[in-house]
Design a protein around this motif. Sequence first.
Motif, PDB file in Angstrom:
ATOM      1  N   ARG A   1       0.826  -1.199   0.000  1.00 28.63           N
ATOM      2  CA  ARG A   1       0.000   0.000   0.000  1.00 28.63           C
ATOM      3  C   ARG A   1       0.869   1.262   0.000  1.00 28.63           C
ATOM      4  N   GLN A   2       1.913   1.241   0.811  1.00 24.25           N
ATOM      5  CA  GLN A   2       2.824   2.385   0.859  1.00 24.25           C
ATOM      6  C   GLN A   2       3.500   2.602  -0.492  1.00 24.25           C
ATOM      7  N   ALA A   3       3.901   1.522  -1.139  1.00 21.28           N
ATOM      8  CA  ALA A   3       4.577   1.626  -2.435  1.00 21.28           C
ATOM      9  C   ALA A   3       3.670   2.267  -3.476  1.00 21.28           C
ATOM     10  N   MET A   4       2.426   1.839  -3.505  1.00 20.66           N
ATOM     11  CA  MET A   4       1.489   2.394  -4.479  1.00 20.66           C
ATOM     12  C   MET A   4       1.266   3.880  -4.241  1.00 20.66           C
ATOM     13  N   SER A   5       1.200   4.282  -2.964  1.00 19.43           N
ATOM     14  CA  SER A   5       1.017   5.690  -2.650  1.00 19.43           C
ATOM     15  C   SER A   5       2.247   6.509  -3.044  1.00 19.43           C
ATOM     16  N   LYS A   6       3.442   5.983  -2.741  1.00 17.47           N
ATOM     17  CA  LYS A   6       4.677   6.709  -3.036  1.00 17.47           C
ATOM     18  C   LYS A   6       4.938   6.850  -4.531  1.00 17.47           C
ATOM     19  N   ALA A   7       4.376   5.963  -5.331  1.00 21.37           N
ATOM     20  CA  ALA A   7       4.614   6.002  -6.776  1.00 21.37           C
ATOM     21  C   ALA A   7       3.770   7.058  -7.471  1.00 21.37           C
ATOM     22  N   ILE A   8       2.775   7.598  -6.795  1.00 14.74           N
ATOM     23  CA  ILE A   8       1.839   8.539  -7.413  1.00 14.74           C
ATOM     24  C   ILE A   8       2.309   9.977  -7.233  1.00 14.74           C
ATOM     25  N   ASN A   9       2.327  10.719  -8.338  1.00 14.45           N
ATOM     26  CA  ASN A   9       2.601  12.157  -8.306  1.00 14.45           C
ATOM     27  C   ASN A   9       1.262  12.876  -8.343  1.00 14.45           C
ATOM     28  N   ARG A  10       0.797  13.298  -7.202  1.00 15.19           N
ATOM     29  CA  ARG A  10      -0.528  13.907  -7.110  1.00 15.19           C
ATOM     30  C   ARG A  10      -0.588  15.283  -7.762  1.00 15.19           C
ATOM     31  N   GLN A  11       0.564  15.966  -7.833  1.00 15.47           N
ATOM     32  CA  GLN A  11       0.574  17.275  -8.487  1.00 15.47           C
ATOM     33  C   GLN A  11       0.247  17.141  -9.966  1.00 15.47           C
ATOM     34  N   THR A  12       0.624  16.029 -10.577  1.00 14.37           N
ATOM     35  CA  THR A  12       0.275  15.771 -11.973  1.00 14.37           C
ATOM     36  C   THR A  12      -1.232  15.714 -12.149  1.00 14.37           C
ATOM     37  N   ILE A  13      -1.917  15.140 -11.185  1.00 15.00           N
ATOM     38  CA  ILE A  13      -3.385  15.091 -11.226  1.00 15.00           C
ATOM     39  C   ILE A  13      -3.948  16.504 -11.111  1.00 15.00           C
ATOM     40  N   ILE A  14      -3.421  17.283 -10.173  1.00 21.18           N
ATOM     41  CA  ILE A  14      -3.893  18.656  -9.992  1.00 21.18           C
ATOM     42  C   ILE A  14      -3.698  19.471 -11.268  1.00 21.18           C
ATOM     43  N   ASP A  15      -2.533  19.345 -11.883  1.00 14.89           N
ATOM     44  CA  ASP A  15      -2.205  20.152 -13.058  1.00 14.89           C
ATOM     45  C   ASP A  15      -2.972  19.730 -14.305  1.00 14.89           C
TER      46      ASP A  15
END
Length: 232
Positions: free
Chosen positions: A6-20
């Motif tokens: 679960r931690q790995a999946m979260s760390k792999a995501i760039n949430r700023q890319t979603i925002i932008d």
Amino acid sequence: NKKEVRQAMSKAINRQTIIDNVYAGEALLTGPVPPGYGDWFIKPEELAAGPFKQDVAAAKQLLATAGFPNGFDITLHTISQPADHVQTAEIIKEQLKAINVNVTVVPEELASIAKRVGDGTFDFLKTGRGMRPDITGFINDFGRPDAGSAKFWFPGWKNAELSDLFEKLAVNLDNATRHTQARRIQDIVLDEAPHIYLVQDFKFQAVRNYVKNHYVSFTTFNVPLREDWLDK
């Protein structure tokens, strides 16, 4: 049931890319409690520098530690409308490729997703959470993982410290200590990652210039109508 996955999946995501790319910059990072909910939420900049900082190398190491050095396949169910859910899911799919987690995105109408949420018939699901009248409503799933639908969502996860804190928070009338309890619960959730939080988009409403006292509620409810008046 493996924290490292679960931690790995979260760390792999760039949430700023979603925002932008999905919200044209009109969104904020969010933890369990959304931005705008009084002073209970964790500030987006703190999330960006801490639990939401993308680290693909660390994510790969976590997967290897968990016994998945070559990744795995998973199906991500998501709401088909509004379109931002699918767009976000597609970004997650692309970003998880970097750690060899191969995601199949399956858009479904809201009724189907709601049934999946109620029944727990999913391994990975993208959805959103609406307004809750008290802080406990944003974290009750984790505090009582054996109650309601949560027992289907978290069959391999529990946290005794969190559950104990939640029961105390639910009956605590002291505002200062409630804040301390709620913050500790959020920190545990962000570390354990039974849910992987992403972003909260801004809400907009257009009104004519003679509508006075209007404001936008983060709840998306039209509570300003109680105070609006027309200057005409």
